[in-house]
Design an enzyme around this catalytic site. Sequence first.
Site, PDB file in Angstrom:
ATOM      1  N   GLU A  27      -3.893   0.840  11.839  1.00  0.00           N
ATOM      2  CA  GLU A  27      -3.993  -0.458  11.173  1.00  0.00           C
ATOM      3  C   GLU A  27      -3.033  -1.415  11.859  1.00  0.00           C
ATOM      4  OE1 GLU A  27      -3.700  -2.683   6.815  1.00  0.00           O
ATOM      5  OE2 GLU A  27      -3.226  -0.554   6.963  1.00  0.00           O
ATOM      6  N   CYS A 231      -5.471  -2.525   4.354  1.00  0.00           N
ATOM      7  CA  CYS A 231      -5.615  -3.720   3.523  1.00  0.00           C
ATOM      8  C   CYS A 231      -6.148  -4.917   4.290  1.00  0.00           C
ATOM      9  CB  CYS A 231      -4.275  -4.063   2.873  1.00  0.00           C
ATOM     10  SG  CYS A 231      -3.787  -2.887   1.591  1.00  0.00           S
ATOM     11  N   ASN A 355     -11.528  -0.398   1.110  1.00  0.00           N
ATOM     12  CA  ASN A 355     -10.228   0.236   1.278  1.00  0.00           C
ATOM     13  C   ASN A 355      -9.369  -0.051   0.056  1.00  0.00           C
ATOM     14  OD1 ASN A 355      -7.817   1.281   3.027  1.00  0.00           O
ATOM     15  ND2 ASN A 355      -7.134  -0.673   2.179  1.00  0.00           N
ATOM     16  N   GLU A 356      -9.057   0.973  -0.702  1.00  0.00           N
ATOM     17  CA  GLU A 356      -8.140   0.855  -1.847  1.00  0.00           C
ATOM     18  C   GLU A 356      -8.606  -0.166  -2.884  1.00  0.00           C
ATOM     19  OE1 GLU A 356      -4.094   0.239  -0.708  1.00  0.00           O
ATOM     20  OE2 GLU A 356      -3.917   2.182   0.292  1.00  0.00           O
TER      21      GLU A 356
END
Length: 806
Positions: A27, A231, A355-356
């Site tokens: 990331e 994120c 994602n999340e």
Amino acid sequence: MSLQGTLTINTKDRGAAMGDLFGIFFEDLNHAADGGLYAELVQNRSFEFDPIDHPDYHALTAWEKVERGGGECEVRVQSELPLNNRNNNYAVIDIRAAGDGVGLMNQGFNTGIPVREGDTYFFSMYARRNSSFDVPVIITLEGLEGSIYSEANIVVASDQWTKYEARLTASATDYSGRLVLTTKGSGFLYLEMVSLFPARTFRNRLNGLREDIATLLAELRPKFMRFPGGCLIHDGSLNADDRDSMYRWKNTLGDVAERPARRNNWRYNQTLGLGYYEYFLFCEDIGAKPIPVVPGGSDPHHKRNVPLNELQPWIDEALDLIEFANGDASTPWGAIRAKLGHPEPFGLAYIGVGNEEVGEGFFERYAYFHRAIKAKHPAIKIINNSGPFASGEEYERGWRSARENGSDFVDEHYYQSPEWLLANHRRYDSYKADDPKVFLGEYASLGNTYYNALAEAAYMTGLERNAHVVGLACYAPLLCNVDYVNWKPDMIWFNNHEVFGTANYYVQKLFMHHQGDYALQVQAEGFEQPVQSESKPIAGMLAVGTEGGTVEYSQIKLINHVTGEIKELTDEKILVTDTEEDRANGHARRIAELEAIDCEHYTLSMTARRKAWGRGFMIHFGKVDDRNELLWRIGGWHNNDSIISSQINGTSCVLTHCLFDVEDDVGYHLLLEVCGRKIRAYINGVLVADTEDLIPVIEPLYYSSSIEEATGDIILKVVNVQDAQIRTGIVLEGQGEKETVMIEISKLSGYSLEDENSFEQPERIVPANQTLHLQGSAFEYEIPRHSLTVMRVKRSLNDTDVKVTE
């Protein structure tokens, strides 16, 4: 030392396939790409930095005006006649007096532009001039004091944007260098996309990757790489053309001069020079299967959701990505890939959606993505997600969605203390084999000490033992530039010229090198019983507080269920405040202690009211000191959560989580019940948390075994977290009694639990190797204290004498 126990491996009975179990996750945070893995040495090469990226940024960030020997110029940034419609800004050098030269200097990243004696660098820029400008532009690599390490002259011959290139070879080594562009002409010089790359990149690719960092990643031998986040894939505007849009992969293809600058949600600029094509190439170069993650039309950070009637273009973007990776050159996106230089498909097998994410908005939209992808590409494995924590309401919502939709994997994320990993190392023993498989997409023990790495190794044996339910796993984050830290810990640290792997890196490397293809059953016999720390009830100081705001607490009552005593802890309202104004004038009071309690079973209740915005309510309990406590935080990050966490020696881990928004000046009745180490929490009478703060039960040894199909090698991993060596019998059941074998051993041992690798000692903690030659199916081995030992049993053609080679 006498034998303390035996591990028996059934070498003939193959269990679950290990598949692509261990990989890496990239990331772009901590300047992992720009200023890191992406080898570009110029910072803000296209003059596109903007306050939307970071409040301190402007279009000339990292650039300095140069005026030498009486030279005078004005430097400004314009956008009236851009290079293209995706790259608007360019620098204008308005030359007033030539002197000994005027122009611009770039500071690079970290301490500057790193150059090494004898190395060559590729320089390029787009430039144009007005009619009165008629002298060369001098390109130099310089030291801070003005020493010139290399020089090239470029004649800007046109009033139209033209790309110019040069090679520079450094005459000295300097990690604080500068790239300087000067001229002695007159008139106007316009500059855009000023770039400097080392000629030597990973695999010598143009627009390539920094060789030392990429090599360290390649040496892991990961089975897969997840990218580009994290994120950053879902935090942003819904409009793909916005500077702060969600990450849209199509913006990252093609000529780097035509890729739009992007706000990275980790508060810096993202050039997108490292884009999807480069990610796929890197995966191919290191033999890792690509796992791209696409946004699912939901931004949980800002609570934005794409309307369902506008969702199809987002779904099409995911489908186009699969075609870009797997389609042949006759397909629209396969043709684009071929035009970029890769006619063969990349062989995409997995795709992550989201994602999340938390909240119904994402999971409603996920179903549309899932159905469309499976209808067109049934072989692609689709990864759903379960939020950012290991348990709680949103975690359960993610698993429900995965079961309902038939997701292939559920992406679990958690960053916890080493103690949590040890207490939960059997987490996946109870997962069901007929459920979607687990993708442990982000995890770490929140530190880079040897102790952290050892706890992770113990936990990873549990992942291997449960390969029938855990299909993929990767430590996170992967990379960190030491001068641009967004998140700690990280597996690999670097500056502009050095890189080192942490102790965590070497644990991951050992597991990746010795993963095996099928799990083998291991039977432990004769060892002492697991050592359980004394499971005391949660006791200590009770306190109330806040962070960044003002909160009023009242009607605080403590019920001791053991004695039956009911105590009013205050007759007055308690005001805690942590606003910037209160901190500035010395009136801040972030926490108010109530009373210490040492009781098996108690309930704390109160009314709480937020008077000024902040991170809501904070109920401290079991507080021993500022580094050891439990905390119930309500209305925390983005005013979105109710979280109960445990902090051990300053390291916090989330025990459970649910969504909850706090409104200003509304009274909330909060009730916290603690029984032993079990915790229940209620808001306005509604149960929002039911969890337990487990104490680690230290096993005599943590172990797992597998077989590598191509070689027939038997692999055994053993972790000893105790402060004593354990003499262990190893029995290879199914191995011939007279068969000669060679055992290659790699181990981490002999280090203090606080030891870490560093730039000064990059290999302080690295595996040591040993070889045993022996005959028979059983032997004894002393597992060192605080160690990870990996044994690879191979057939040997050497003589049958037992010997040890260090």
